[in-house]
Design a protein around this motif. Structure first.
Motif, PDB file in Angstrom:
ATOM      1  N   SER A 268       1.010  -1.089   0.058  1.00 39.20           N
ATOM      2  CA  SER A 268      -0.108  -0.143  -0.089  1.00 39.20           C
ATOM      3  C   SER A 268       0.734   1.167  -0.051  1.00 39.20           C
ATOM      4  N   GLU A 269       0.120   2.318  -0.384  1.00 46.71           N
ATOM      5  CA  GLU A 269       0.948   3.596  -0.619  1.00 46.71           C
ATOM      6  C   GLU A 269       1.201   3.866   0.849  1.00 46.71           C
ATOM      7  N   LYS A 270       0.414   3.965   1.731  1.00 45.51           N
ATOM      8  CA  LYS A 270       0.736   4.234   3.036  1.00 45.51           C
ATOM      9  C   LYS A 270       1.874   3.592   3.857  1.00 45.51           C
ATOM     10  N   HIS A 271       2.296   2.231   3.530  1.00 47.06           N
ATOM     11  CA  HIS A 271       3.423   1.618   3.731  1.00 47.06           C
ATOM     12  C   HIS A 271       4.566   1.933   3.206  1.00 47.06           C
TER      13      HIS A 271
ATOM     14  N   ARG B 171       5.295   4.872   2.021  1.00 45.60           N
ATOM     15  CA  ARG B 171       5.535   6.191   2.610  1.00 45.60           C
ATOM     16  C   ARG B 171       6.459   6.240   3.971  1.00 45.60           C
TER      17      ARG B 171
ATOM     18  N   SER C 233       9.628   8.060   5.566  1.00 53.09           N
ATOM     19  CA  SER C 233       9.432   8.748   7.053  1.00 53.09           C
ATOM     20  C   SER C 233      10.496   8.274   7.889  1.00 53.09           C
TER      21      SER C 233
ATOM     22  N   GLU D 221       1.156  -0.528  11.251  1.00 54.83           N
ATOM     23  CA  GLU D 221       0.291  -0.139  10.260  1.00 54.83           C
ATOM     24  C   GLU D 221      -0.702   0.860  10.313  1.00 54.83           C
ATOM     25  N   SER D 222      -1.038   1.222  11.588  1.00 59.16           N
ATOM     26  CA  SER D 222      -2.049   2.077  12.084  1.00 59.16           C
ATOM     27  C   SER D 222      -1.341   3.592  11.925  1.00 59.16           C
ATOM     28  N   SER D 223      -0.077   3.683  11.965  1.00 56.72           N
ATOM     29  CA  SER D 223       0.308   5.215  11.812  1.00 56.72           C
ATOM     30  C   SER D 223       1.489   5.272  10.607  1.00 56.72           C
ATOM     31  N   THR D 224       1.494   6.251  10.350  1.00 53.19           N
ATOM     32  CA  THR D 224       2.616   6.720   8.951  1.00 53.19           C
ATOM     33  C   THR D 224       3.479   7.791   9.654  1.00 53.19           C
ATOM     34  N   THR D 225       3.410   8.470  10.943  1.00 52.01           N
ATOM     35  CA  THR D 225       4.261   9.516  11.410  1.00 52.01           C
ATOM     36  C   THR D 225       5.442   8.873  11.731  1.00 52.01           C
TER      37      THR D 225
END
Length: 601
Positions: free
Chosen positions: A416-419, A421, A425, A544-548
């Motif tokens: 996924s794009e979130k992962h 990123r 980070s 997986e619940s956070s990308t900061t």
């Protein structure tokens, strides 16, 4: 400096203070979970605590035959709930215990609300922290930063938690902090300010060598939380997730109803306590021995009960047998699930590559191996992202970096794009530009044994090459070689002798690998006692619940508080009310808030 024993001691003190008079009613807020660190539910029932209620519940019945212990964090919300409770008391007598320092103005407000004089006692039992292991604590805080600065509301909370640790341990330390972290400096200054303000509380017996508080930032070593671990507790937390000493096994194929949720507590489980820091190979051998021992003690199916003595022997042995049966079933199930996940996710191969990335300096080999594993369909999405993160941190500025190509491999894998990123980070959070220490030290790959020796303590193998940066930092500190230019003192004073009592706190969270390093240092370095703490305890399972960047490593939700008695109100407050309680029998009740109930077992 055993945090678990301090917890048991403090709760035992509450018991002595109140149960000396009669059975009790417990009224807890955030502190409910800390009781479960020390006592099981059956043990709580033995202490005549029978009813569990929420302190903020409006639907509680009046039960004047009960006495209440209120064990609360001194937050505005809790104080206000307590004021409302005292104005319309539902119980006959209240024993109030705060887990941190409460202001005189709040004590005055409580005294004014106590018009019916139902308060028997008010005390501080310091403990706004979570005793995970005897030498490991957590504050259960995530999202502590905004960029490179503190989240405004969480700096005071972290300060309170850390000062409560110092008060519980009865230490007034000198403070050193990581120079490259402004957050570490601000926390050190905030703790120093509390020590100065509450100097009477920190007036402990002087020692020849003052204790030391060392404040570090997770960004200085972002590699350690990304590595798979092979000791029992660390594996369970990483692969299954520890939540208030509980493991959710409901998704395990073919799991029985009784084992959908199990408890792992070193205080109540001898096998778990003995295998906490052993590697996976040793655990398998010990599980086999446990089963063989169980088979020997298992009652024969055709056992005849022909006499009263036969029946008595059976009854006497049955509880022990049932307990052992539960222990065997639990650990066989847990280890079996760990083994299944290791095989399913190819974790032996993944972990070997993680160690290569963290410890070796062969870019060509690392590039080929990372690309190969990314193309393996059995490697999970998070494991793939973690490998790319490690590569990015290790070879961030390498002239032949293939990071763009690895990001394309992640896209082709369907990550996924979130992962995706999260890789960028991670470099922003813990890259070379940020780090204050030399995190990556190349090693001679020829000197590393490529075989996993099972059942042999202290044997290095391909899966345990890595040593956390904290281990090197503490080694330098103990030897008096830790540079003041990198870890300055707060204030003009500095230690001239080797420190004896060291409290290490990691902003951004500690890991079980670091806890293992502390455990080994405590065992092998005479005269030195070390306690490790952090804003949280990491695993990557929940990231997986956070990308900061600061929340990239997710934390387990652990017990919020642990308490130690201090006779503060005997000297500082005129609002403490004491009563002589009659020797009459009552039932008991426990009040809690919704954030704290999950720890009871």
């Amino acid at each position: 400096m055993n945090l678990i024993h301090l917890s048991a001691k403090s709760l035992a003190q509450v018991k002595r203070n109140v149960l000396h008079h009669m059975p009790i009613c417990l009224c807890l807020s955030h502190q409910t979970s800390i009781v479960s660190v020390v006592y099981t539910q059956s043990e709580i029932l033995q202490k005549e605590v029978y009813l569990f209620e929420r302190i903020d519940s409006q639907n509680r019945d009046n039960m004047k035959h009960l006495k209440a212990i209120c064990f609360l964090r001194p937050t505005k919300e809790n104080v206000e709930n307590l004021i409302q409770e005292l104005r319309r008391p539902k119980y006959s007598v209240y024993f109030i215990y705060f887990s941190n320092v409460i202001s005189k103005s709040e004590i005055k407000a409580l005294a004014e609300a106590d018009e019916q004089e139902v308060v028997a006692e008010v005390q501080e039992f310091y403990g706004d922290f979570i005793a995970v292991n005897p030498h490991l604590f957590s504050l259960n805080l995530s999202g502590v930063a905004r960029g490179r600065s503190w989240e405004p509301t969480l700096l005071p909370r972290t300060t309170q938690g850390l000062t409560s640790v110092l008060l519980a341990l009865k230490k007034c330390p000198m403070i050193r902090y990581q120079l490259s972290s402004d957050m570490a400096k601000r926390l050190g200054e905030s703790v120093k300010q509390i020590i100065t303000k509450e100097y009477e509380l920190f007036d402990f017996r002087k020692t020849e060598v003052p204790p030391l508080l060392l404040i570090l930032d997770r960004s200085d070593d972002a590699i350690t939380p990304l590595l798979n671990q092979w000791t029992y507790q660390a594996m369970v937390h990483e692969l299954l997730g520890l939540n208030n000493n509980r493991i959710d096994l409901s998704r395990v194929p073919g799991i029985s109803k009784d084992l959908k949720e199990v408890v792992l507590s070193a205080e109540n489980d001898e096998f778990y306590a003995n295998n906490l820091y052993l590697n996976f190979g040793e655990i398998g051998t010990n599980i086999k021995n446990l089963m063989e021992d169980f088979q020997k003690k298992k009652p024969k199916e055709q056992q005849k009960l022909e006499s009263i003595s036969d029946m008595k022997a059976f009854v006497d042995n049955y509880p022990q047998f049932k307990k052992m049966s539960g222990t065997v079933s639990k650990h066989v199930t847990v280890v079996g699930e760990l083994s299944r996940l290791v095989s399913e996710r190819q974790l032996m191969e993944v972990s070997e590559l993680e160690q290569e990335l963290a410890c070796q300096n062969d870019h060509s080999s690392a590039s080929q191996n990372v690309r190969r594993l990314l193309q393996n369909p059995r490697v999970s999405e998070m494991d793939a992202v973690r490998l790319v993160m490690l590569y990015a941190l290790r070879y961030e500025r390498h002239s032949s970096s293939i990071l763009p190509g690895l990001m394309e491999e992640l896209n082709r894998k369907g990550v996924s794009e979130k992962h995706c990123r999260m890789v960028t980070s991670m470099v922003e959070y813990g890259g070379k530009r940020v780090r204050g220490s030399d995190l990556v030290n190349p090693q001679d790959a020829v000197a590393i044994t490529k075989q996993f020796f099972k059942g042999l303590k202290g044997v290095e193998n391909v899966y345990t090459q890595h040593a956390p940066l904290l281990q090197e930092t503490l080694d330098q500190l103990i030897k008096g070689r830790l540079k003041d230019s990198h870890f300055p003192y707060l204030g003009p004073s500095s230690l001239r002798d080797r420190p004896q009592d060291i409290i290490v706190f990691v902003i951004g969270g500690a890991t079980y690998e670091e806890a293992l390093a502390i455990y080994n240092l405590n065992r092998t370095v005479p005269g030195v006692r070390i306690v490790l703490g952090g804003t949280t305890i990491h695993n990557t399972k929940r990231s997986e619940s956070s990308t900061t960047p600061r929340d990239l490593f997710a934390s387990v939700k652990l017990h919020p508080d642990i308490a130690i008695r201090h006779p503060l109100f005997d000297t500082r407050s005129t609002h403490m009310i004491k009563m002589t309680l009659p020797n009459t029998m009552v039932f008991s009740v426990l009040l809690y808030d919704p954030t704290s109930v999950t720890g009871l077992v």
